[in-house]
Design an enzyme around this catalytic site. Structure first.
Site, PDB file in Angstrom:
ATOM      1  N   GLU B 204      37.558  13.486  19.726  1.00  0.00           N
ATOM      2  CA  GLU B 204      38.197  14.248  18.659  1.00  0.00           C
ATOM      3  C   GLU B 204      39.567  13.684  18.314  1.00  0.00           C
ATOM      4  O   GLU B 204      40.321  14.286  17.551  1.00  0.00           O
ATOM      5  CB  GLU B 204      38.339  15.716  19.095  1.00  0.00           C
ATOM      6  CG  GLU B 204      37.101  16.547  18.838  1.00  0.00           C
ATOM      7  CD  GLU B 204      35.903  16.080  19.634  1.00  0.00           C
ATOM      8  OE1 GLU B 204      36.044  15.875  20.850  1.00  0.00           O
ATOM      9  OE2 GLU B 204      34.831  15.895  19.046  1.00  0.00           O
ATOM     10  N   ASN B 287      30.576  11.483  20.124  1.00  0.00           N
ATOM     11  CA  ASN B 287      30.496  11.494  18.668  1.00  0.00           C
ATOM     12  C   ASN B 287      31.332  10.393  18.014  1.00  0.00           C
ATOM     13  O   ASN B 287      32.320   9.937  18.572  1.00  0.00           O
ATOM     14  CB  ASN B 287      30.974  12.847  18.141  1.00  0.00           C
ATOM     15  CG  ASN B 287      32.434  13.105  18.485  1.00  0.00           C
ATOM     16  OD1 ASN B 287      32.753  13.429  19.617  1.00  0.00           O
ATOM     17  ND2 ASN B 287      33.327  12.949  17.523  1.00  0.00           N
ATOM     18  N   ASP B 329      28.369  16.131  15.300  1.00  0.00           N
ATOM     19  CA  ASP B 329      29.028  16.113  16.616  1.00  0.00           C
ATOM     20  C   ASP B 329      28.015  16.250  17.745  1.00  0.00           C
ATOM     21  O   ASP B 329      28.241  16.949  18.722  1.00  0.00           O
ATOM     22  CB  ASP B 329      30.096  17.216  16.723  1.00  0.00           C
ATOM     23  CG  ASP B 329      30.900  17.101  18.012  1.00  0.00           C
ATOM     24  OD1 ASP B 329      31.092  15.963  18.485  1.00  0.00           O
ATOM     25  OD2 ASP B 329      31.313  18.150  18.554  1.00  0.00           O
TER      26      ASP B 329
END
Lengths: 134, 602
Positions: B204, B287, B329
């Site tokens: 992230e 991801n 994701d």
């Protein structure tokens, strides 16, 4: 990995007209005065910055809390007056709050302060409502 | 405290045949034995995160069985003094119980030979406080590995440490990750021979994902391989690397628009496994970043993929991408459990992986060929798998990206059909996999993301809602040879604990509302439960104590993603009060933060 509900990072970058690098901030945070106090437009601009500068990636959409604490509960680790919040954003805080002073001009930080400190605060702690559940 | 009538009913799914076959055919059982793991007698220890190199989480101890587990009781507990999510598992080696906490990553060593299990030592690293703000999803740690008299584990702030397992003395400490780039470490390392294998979190935060091998003796970094980018960075060497479904050079670069791979993610925060015969270590990547797929057009190899490498020099041998151009994701950091299975009348060296994307994959672990791929939970982002290309047949109505606007009702949610944080277990007796699952779906809206090093690089609003059926999680038994669910136990809340299977035909798991449970591994019948005080996001283990008795141990302490989304489970920070969430609004009514180690025995 994962990020979840309420996460929002919007398209907006720093609003036009801001100049990076204005980093001279006087000490004595609590004595700082917010040039945008009561300015609803500044709060709206701050909300956009809150998304575009990735604040909500940690503090959650609406500043309701995510991996970092809620900023919408009326409670503050490092002080909730405008000057203290300015210092938290500009200089950073322990536990991973980055210092945005090198990224944002002071004007933009004040807009963030205006947004964050004008979030509506719940009148009651949300979990207290369970006491009344039959 | 417990009684069968209090439990939710086990739900058989018409696979009595599979159970019967597996329990009564000694010949079939022989075929099911694992490479190097379950065929050996259990030494009563638990020295690696997944019990063995094959990551089975199967204990061959059988004193505790389906007939007597109802008498299981807590015999010892210890508060770690840490409130973060207690993912991962303790270790047991040489009659010592080792516990690693979430940040600040304290290592406790308890003497199992002495009454009350007093501490042999406590190691307190100077873990950087700033790391807490750079970890996406709570300051978790998924455990340590024991090898050659050392405990090796990772600190959230990006360092790997080796501790003398007898004395607690720090032997080496190596900085491997860069906090300023958004890299932290939450995964449990694996030790293979002289190599310590480690990867970063930070999917992230726009990291440039990697995987490294350190020298066990000195802590020196022997090699560093990237998971995305050009072949030389991937250590994809000519003549060594061969993807089963993909051809061409520099796939990890050519499958990205421009230079977007340079901040494209591909973290390694899940579990590792190793086949000594093939000399391959397996791991999944997370991801691609940012979540807004418009900013990274292409397949984004090798994100949301599995990679197989030689641990000695890091060479990439094969790779397979579960979710090309991942729009949801769907990190592929889940465990890869190594088992030999009879599939279509042939014995195959298999690898079983329960992906966040909702498919359970059985791969040939020599090549990466897909042998079986079936949904183990409800999913709607894909219509199936093209067996010729190995690619999912994507439901275009569920594609995301800013240009597609708001997209409704995508299943499973980005928490996954199963979280990689909660590893499954495999029983060599039943030949079934025991899988903690999540029944959530999501809406999705992407925006453009600005890359600011060390801050989140995400750009999506993703509210969740419950999947169909009136439950939010289920503990299921899965036949990976046929791709079928055998039974399930439905749960009120999503499951986030790991599984444990034992030779006593008992399977263990925990719930977010703080119950630690035992079910019959053959049919899912609930047998026992105990309230451990906080939600369980760790993975249970079993060991033989110095007294010859079988024990079960598990952490309690809700956290991980549930530190973010469970609502008001926080009490220690008066400056952080949160509204309840809207997909599991009762959760915070039943649990709160707090880390403990529990030990159970008959």
């Amino acid at each position: 990995m994962r990020c979840c509900k309420g996460l929002l990072i919007a398209a907006l970058l720093v609003p036009a007209g801001f100049v990076h690098g204005e980093t001279d901030v006087p000490s004595g945070a609590a004595s700082l005065s917010n040039p945008y106090t009561g300015d609803a437009n500044a709060a709206v601009a701050g909300e956009k910055l809150f998304a575009s500068m990735n604040c909500d990636g940690c503090h959650g959409g609406g500043a309701l809390g995510f991996t970092a604490p809620s900023l919408a509960d009326g409670r503050w680790r490092f002080g909730g007056d405008d000057g203290a919040v300015f210092h938290s954003i500009f200089h950073g805080r322990p536990h991973g709050m980055p210092a945005y002073g090198a990224i944002l001009p002071a004007d933009a930080v004040w807009m963030l302060v205006t947004y964050v400190t004008t979030r509506p605060v719940p009148r009651e702690v949300p979990t207290a409502a369970w006491q009344a559940t039959p | 405290m417990f009684g069968p009538r209090e439990f939710e009913a086990g739900i058989p799914v018409s696979t009595r045949h599979a159970i019967t076959r597996s329990l009564h055919s000694a010949a079939a059982l022989g075929l099911a034995l694992l490479a190097g793991a379950a065929c050996a007698a259990d030494d009563g220890q638990w020295t690696l995160p997944g019990k063995d190199l094959a990551a089975t989480r199967y204990s061959a101890l059988d004193q505790i069985n389906a007939d007597n587990v109802g008498a299981l009781r807590p015999v010892w507990s210890f508060s770690t003094g840490v409130l973060g999510g207690h993912e991962g598992q303790p270790l047991v080696a040489n009659d010592t119980l080792y516990v690693v906490t979430p940040w600040p990553n304290v290592l406790y060593a308890f003497d199992l030979k002495t009454e009350d299990y007093p501490l042999r030592f406590k190691y307190r690293p100077d873990a950087n406080r700033a790391a807490v703000g750079v970890a996406c999803c709570d300051a978790v740690n998924r455990g340590a590995a024991f090898a050659q008299g050392r405990i090796v584990y990772n600190l959230l702030d990006g360092r790997t440490v080796a501790i003398d397992a007898n004395t607690g003395k720090e032997l080496w400490k190596t900085t491997v990750a860069d906090l300023a780039r958004g890299e932290t470490i939450t995964m449990a390392p694996l030790v293979v021979g002289e190599r310590v294998l480690v990867g970063p979190s930070g999917g992230e935060f726009g990291i440039y994902g990697w995987f490294i091998g350190l020298d066990l003796a000195t802590g020196a970094i022997a090699w560093r391989a990237r998971n995305i980018g050009p072949d030389d960075a991937l250590l994809a060497r000519p003549g060594t690397f061969k993807a089963f479904y993909d051809r061409g050079e520099n796939l990890g670069q050519a499958s990205w628009a421009g230079d977007t791979w340079q901040r494209g993610g591909a973290p390694v925060w899940g579990w590792l496994s190793y086949d000594p015969e093939l000399d391959l270590v397996y791991y999944g990547t997370g991801n691609p970043g940012p979540y807004n797929a418009d900013q990274r057009i292409g397949d984004n190899k090798w994100t949301s993929s599995i990679l197989a490498r030689r641990p000695g020099d890091g060479s990439l041998v094969w790779a397979y991408q579960f979710t090309p151009a991942d729009n949801w994701d769907y990190d592929a950091n889940a465990e890869n459990i190594l088992v030999d299975l009879e599939i279509g009348g042939r014995e195959r060296k298999a690898l079983v992986h329960f992906d966040k994307n909702g498919f359970a994959y059985t791969l040939d672990r020599r090549t990466g060929e897909v042998l079986v791929a079936e949904p183990y939970v409800h999913l709607n982002w894909a219509k199936g798998l093209d067996r010729k290309t190995g690619r999912p047949v994507v439901n275009e109505a569920k594609l995301t990206g800013k240009s597609r606007g708001p997209v409704k009702d995508i299943c499973p949610s980005l928490e996954g059909g199963k979280s990689p944080a909660s590893p499954a277990a495999y029983s060599a007796r039943t030949r079934l996999f025991y899988v903690p699952t999540v029944n959530l779906c999501m809406d999705w809206q992407s925006e453009d993301a600005a890359y600011i090093p060390g801050t989140p690089f995400v750009s999506a609003t993703v509210p969740y809602h419950p999947g169909a059926g009136g439950y939010l999680g289920a503990f299921i038994a899965w036949d990976a040879a046929t791709g079928r669910k055998v039974w399930e136990v439905r749960e009120k809340f999503p499951l986030w604990s790991g599984g444990l299977a034992t030779a006593g035909d008992v399977a263990f798991y925990g719930t977010l509302d703080g119950w630690f449970k035992a079910v019959d591994a053959r049919d899912g019948k609930p047998l026992w439960k105990f309230k451990v005080g906080s939600g369980v996001v760790g993975a249970p283990i079993s060991y033989r104590g110095p007294d010859g008795k079988q024990y079960i141990a598990v952490y309690s302490g809700i956290g991980g993603d549930w530190a973010l989304i469970a609502g008001d489970i926080i009490a220690a920070d008066p400056a952080d009060v949160r509204p309840t969430n809207d997909f599991a609004p009762d959760l915070a009514r039943y649990t709160s933060q707090g880390g403990m180690v529990w030990v159970f025995a008959l």
